[in-house]
Design a protein around this motif. Structure first.
Motif, PDB file in Angstrom:
ATOM      1  N   ARG A  85      -8.061  -4.563  -2.039  1.00 41.09           N
ATOM      2  CA  ARG A  85      -7.596  -3.498  -1.132  1.00 41.09           C
ATOM      3  C   ARG A  85      -8.079  -2.132  -1.617  1.00 41.09           C
TER       4      ARG A  85
ATOM      5  N   ASP B   7      -6.907   1.847  -0.785  1.00 37.90           N
ATOM      6  CA  ASP B   7      -5.768   2.561  -0.201  1.00 37.90           C
ATOM      7  C   ASP B   7      -5.978   4.060  -0.407  1.00 37.90           C
TER       8      ASP B   7
ATOM      9  N   TYR C   9      -5.394   2.176   4.767  1.00 39.85           N
ATOM     10  CA  TYR C   9      -5.894   1.200   3.809  1.00 39.85           C
ATOM     11  C   TYR C   9      -6.624   0.089   4.549  1.00 39.85           C
TER      12      TYR C   9
ATOM     13  N   PRO D 279       0.842  -1.213   0.000  1.00 40.86           N
ATOM     14  CA  PRO D 279       0.000   0.000   0.000  1.00 40.86           C
ATOM     15  C   PRO D 279       0.873   1.258   0.000  1.00 40.86           C
TER      16      PRO D 279
END
Length: 398
Positions: A313, A315, A297, A148
């Protein structure tokens, strides 16, 4: 030229590994002597905005390569000597023909019993920043090809990665968990990209690190069922200007980072949240600033059998929490507002058919360029607000 470097680097690592093994045998090194290494090569494609080389061209970029070789041994049961050499190509920021000492420590554990231990590391130590920083070089230890970027910036990777100095650590073992404390003091490692990130160009002068500090307390429950960590750092540097502008000044960076991970048999949930204060002072206008940024994140990964893993994910990065959209910065600087934030949706797949080989791919859909590396103002002004990033990577470990 890059192809030559890529073909030469594995040979260099093989020769170095063979040399270490021969020397170990000649010196009758103890049974604790170990040598390991890794190699990773990525292909990067973007529809806009180059990342690690000319990724927006039709053929993409192959300028993301990681080669590492590490060795360790224990001259005594409570003493560890360990080091790793790293050669890395990351666009124009790093070159394969410039290998570096990634870490090199003498680790002395001066106290140990069944309930706790304590020790000290001297040398170049890895910063205990968040969950991934101390192992971020090896592709097998990362949940994705790119970590991230709101937390683990690649454009300011070197000062975040390690420091030269001393680190104390202690670990206490509880009934169903453990608590680990680390505190480091030393000089941060700064490079040209640090100057670009702080001042907008790498032609003004040179940063040199001043005494800096980092500390982390980390709790693991149930053998890693869940992990909770809190990190704080105070990173300091001074700038030696080549001319009147920007002048002699100081730089400081103080992040607080809260990390949490929950692991089940096939699922893992990870989140990290950071507040980052950055200050420059002593320079001429407009190079002095004091801003507080926010990074976070949330990440979900699913193990699909023994060989496959999927990841999703989101972020988020904001450079200045008092100007989240970047509009005020754009009004005063003339630079695009979207260079002050980034919102990144990522999904990816890892396939590891056997322990020493891994194939990965991931797709990013991004708004903003707050973490995107750049070399000068002209490149910054040419960036696009919305862009997509596709990566493929093959990795080998030994």
């Amino acid at each position: 030229m890059n192809n030559v470097l890529r073909s030469a680097a594995p040979s260099w690592l093989s020769v170095l590994g063979l040399t270490l093994a021969v020397q170990a045998q000649a010196m009758e090194m103890p049974d604790t002597f170990q040598v390991h290494g890794f190699m990773s090569q990525a292909l990067i494609l973007t529809d806009h905005n180059d990342f690690f080389g000319p990724s927006s061209r039709d053929t993409g970029s192959l300028e993301y390569t990681e080669l590492g070789l590490n060795a360790s041994f224990r001259p005594r049961s409570n003493v560890l000597v360990a080091a790793q050499v790293l050669a890395r190509q990351a666009g124009d920021m790093q070159q394969l023909n410039e290998p570096e000492l990634d870490y090199g420590v003498l680790d002395y554990q001066f106290f140990t019993d069944s309930d706790a231990n304590a020790g000290i590391q001297l040398g170049r130590f890895k910063n205990p920043l968040g969950l991934y920083n101390q192992t971020r070089d090896v592709a097998a230890t990362r949940p994705s090809i790119l970590l991230p970027q709101s937390i683990y910036f690649d454009r300011t990777r070197q000062p975040a990665l390690s420091a030269d100095g001393v680190m104390l650590y202690s670990e206490a073992f509880l009934n169903n968990g453990s608590v680990r404390f680390q505190f480091g003091m030393g000089s941060p490692r700064l490079d040209d990209q640090s100057e670009v990130s702080a001042l907008g160009a790498d032609s003004y002068g040179e940063f040199s690190g001043r005494t800096s500090y980092i500390g982390q307390v980390r709790y693991e429950h149930g053998g890693g069922e869940f992990v909770l960590a809190l990190t704080y750092a105070d990173v300091n540097a001074e700038f030696d200007s080549r001319g009147v502008r920007p002048g002699l000044g100081d730089f400081s960076f103080q992040p607080w980072l809260l990390s949490f991970q929950y692991n089940l048999e096939n699922w893992s949930f990870t989140t990290e949240y950071a507040i980052r204060n950055i200050q420059t002072k002593g320079f001429v206008s407009p190079y002095n600033y004091d801003v507080t940024g926010e990074s976070w994140y949330v990440q979900l990964s699913r193990r699909l059998g023994s060989d496959w893993q999927w990841l999703l994910r989101y972020d988020s990065l904001v450079t200045d929490i008092d100007d989240r959209s970047g509009k005020e910065f754009a009004r005063t600087s003339g630079q695009p507002a979207f260079t002050r934030y980034a919102k990144d949706w990522t999904t990816g797949i890892q396939w590891q058919p056997y322990g020493r080989f891994m194939v990965s791919t991931e797709l990013h859909h991004i708004e903003g360029t707050g973490w995107l590396p750049y070399q000068d103002r002209a490149e910054l002004m040419s960036q696009k607000k919305y862009w997509n990033l596709l990566l493929f990577q093959v990795s080998y470990f030994f």
